[in-house]
Design a protein around this motif. Structure first.
Motif, mmCIF file in Angstrom:
data_model
loop_
_atom_site.group_PDB
_atom_site.id
_atom_site.type_symbol
_atom_site.label_atom_id
_atom_site.label_comp_id
_atom_site.label_asym_id
_atom_site.label_seq_id
_atom_site.Cartn_x
_atom_site.Cartn_y
_atom_site.Cartn_z
ATOM 1 N N VAL A 124 -29.804 -19.187 2.035
ATOM 2 C CA VAL A 124 -29.676 -18.555 0.714
ATOM 3 C C VAL A 124 -29.265 -17.094 0.862
ATOM 4 O O VAL A 124 -28.432 -16.583 0.106
ATOM 5 N N GLY A 125 -29.886 -16.401 1.814
ATOM 6 C CA GLY A 125 -29.571 -14.999 2.033
ATOM 7 C C GLY A 125 -30.707 -14.052 1.726
ATOM 8 O O GLY A 125 -30.630 -12.860 2.011
ATOM 9 N N ILE A 168 -33.677 -9.850 2.848
ATOM 10 C CA ILE A 168 -32.218 -9.936 2.715
ATOM 11 C C ILE A 168 -31.604 -10.047 4.109
ATOM 12 O O ILE A 168 -31.909 -9.267 5.003
ATOM 13 N N GLN A 169 -30.756 -11.038 4.286
ATOM 14 C CA GLN A 169 -30.206 -11.327 5.607
ATOM 15 C C GLN A 169 -29.045 -10.402 5.958
ATOM 16 O O GLN A 169 -28.263 -10.009 5.086
ATOM 17 N N PRO A 170 -28.923 -10.056 7.226
ATOM 18 C CA PRO A 170 -27.763 -9.254 7.641
ATOM 19 C C PRO A 170 -26.487 -10.086 7.580
ATOM 20 O O PRO A 170 -26.532 -11.314 7.704
ATOM 21 N N HIS A 192 -28.966 -2.637 -4.973
ATOM 22 C CA HIS A 192 -29.684 -3.796 -5.488
ATOM 23 C C HIS A 192 -28.700 -4.958 -5.673
ATOM 24 O O HIS A 192 -28.145 -5.172 -6.745
ATOM 25 N N PRO A 193 -28.462 -5.735 -4.595
ATOM 26 C CA PRO A 193 -27.528 -6.865 -4.705
ATOM 27 C C PRO A 193 -28.073 -7.961 -5.608
ATOM 28 O O PRO A 193 -29.281 -8.200 -5.658
ATOM 29 N N VAL A 194 -27.160 -8.638 -6.308
ATOM 30 C CA VAL A 194 -27.571 -9.739 -7.183
ATOM 31 C C VAL A 194 -26.720 -10.983 -6.973
ATOM 32 O O VAL A 194 -27.048 -12.060 -7.459
ATOM 33 N N ALA A 195 -25.627 -10.869 -6.226
ATOM 34 C CA ALA A 195 -24.797 -12.035 -5.896
ATOM 35 C C ALA A 195 -24.092 -11.759 -4.577
ATOM 36 O O ALA A 195 -23.657 -10.633 -4.319
ATOM 37 N N TRP A 196 -23.985 -12.800 -3.752
ATOM 38 C CA TRP A 196 -23.373 -12.639 -2.435
ATOM 39 C C TRP A 196 -22.890 -13.981 -1.901
ATOM 40 O O TRP A 196 -23.176 -15.040 -2.484
ATOM 41 N N PHE A 197 -22.167 -13.936 -0.786
ATOM 42 C CA PHE A 197 -21.756 -15.159 -0.108
ATOM 43 C C PHE A 197 -21.725 -14.894 1.386
ATOM 44 O O PHE A 197 -21.694 -13.743 1.827
#
Length: 243
Positions: A124-125, A168-170, A192-197
Motif C-alpha cells: 500500500v505504501g 510511509i515507505q521509501p 502531507h502525501p495523500v496519493a502515490w504509486f
C-alpha cells in the motif's frame, strides 16, 4: 493445417491474457470500522469501469483472493477495507498475484488494513494513523504526468476525511499532497502525501486517501483520479493498450 491450429491457439491465449488484464476485482471486506460509502463507491467504480470497457466484480468474499480466482483479474481494488481480512493462504495468493506482474489499487481505508502484515503495508505504501473531522482542504497535484492526475487541476478544493499516515515507505512516487494550512487537525506537517504509486515486487500499486464520503464519488475530479489510477494498476495507457 497444423500451422493454422497453432496460430489459433496463440490468438486464443493472447485474447485470454488481454481479457484478464482488463478485469478487476473490487474487494471491500471489513473487520473493523465500516464506511457507509462502500456501496456508493463500489457502484460508482463499476459504472466508471464499464464506460472504460473494463470488466469488474465486486465482492466481500475473501475466497476471491485465491491463486486460481485471481488469475481472471488484472488488478484488485481494496475499497475501504479495514482490519485483518485475509488468512495465510489468501495472503500468499495476493503476494503471488502482485509478483506475477499484476496491479493493486488502495482506496481510503485500504491503509487501515492488515497492520500485522508488513508486506501489505509495503504494498500500500503506508498505514492510517489518525484523522480530524470531515472538512474541505486544498489538494496540490505534485505529479501531473501520471494517468491519475494528468486531467486534474494543479490545485483543487475537496471535502473528505483526511488521513494522517505512519510507516510511509521509501521510494513512493507522490502524486498529490494536502495543504495542512487549508484545514484543521492535520498532523503530518508541510509534507502531507495523500496519493502515490510505486512498482512493487514486479507489480504496480496505486493508493489514494480520498473516498470517505458518499458525495466524494460524485466529484468528477475524484472519478478521473480513480480511473487513471486503475488504468495504471492494469498497466494500460489511456487508449487501452498495454504500457
Amino acid at each position: 493445417m497444423i500451422r493454422n491450429i497453432c496460430m489459433a491457439l496463440l490468438l486464443l491465449c493472447g485474447f485470454h491474457n488481454s481479457s484478464a488484464q482488463q478485469k478487476v476485482l473490487i474487494f471491500s471486506k471489513t473487520a473493523g470500522f465500516r464506511h457507509q460509502s462502500i456501496p456508493k463507491g463500489a457502484a460508482t467504480l463499476r459504472d466508471l469501469l464499464n464506460i472504460e470497457s473494463i470488466q469488474s466484480v465486486h465482492s466481500e468474499d475473501a475466497n476471491y483472493i485465491s491463486t486460481d480466482s485471481l488469475k481472471q483479474f488484472g488488478a484488485v481494488i481494496f475499497l475501504s477495507t479495514t482490519g485483518s481480512i485475509l488468512n495465510t493462504a489468501q495472503k500468499e495468493a495476493l503476494q503471488g498475484f502482485i509478483r506475477s506482474g499484476k496491479g493493486f489499487v488502495g482506496i481510503h481505508a485500504a491503509s487501515d488494513t492488515e497492520y500485522e502484515w508488513p508486506w501489505y503495508g509495503q504494498l500500500v505504501g503506508g498505514y492510517f494513523k489518525s484523522h480530524p473531522a470531515v472538512q474541505e482542504a486544498k489538494i496540490e497535484v505534485v505529479n501531473a504526468k501520471h494517468l491519475s492526475t494528468k486531467s486534474l487541476p494543479k490545485t483543487w478544493i475537496h471535502r473528505d476525511e483526511w488521513y494522517d499516515y505512519k510507516d510511509i515507505q521509501p521510494g513512493l512516487h507522490i502524486l498529490m499532497t494536502i495543504d495542512e494550512q487549508s484545514y484543521k487537525g492535520g498532523q503530518m506537517g508541510k509534507f502531507h502525501p495523500v496519493a502515490w504509486f510505486h512498482e512493487f515486487e514486479g507489480g504496480r500499486s496505486f493508493y489514494t486517501g480520498l473516498g470517505h464520503t458518499e458525495e466524494s464519488y460524485d466529484v468528477p475530479n475524484f472519478q478521473k483520479h480513480l480511473v487513471g489510477g486503475i488504468r495504471y494498476a492494469l498497466g494500460l495507457k489511456k487508449d487501452g493498450s498495454r504500457r
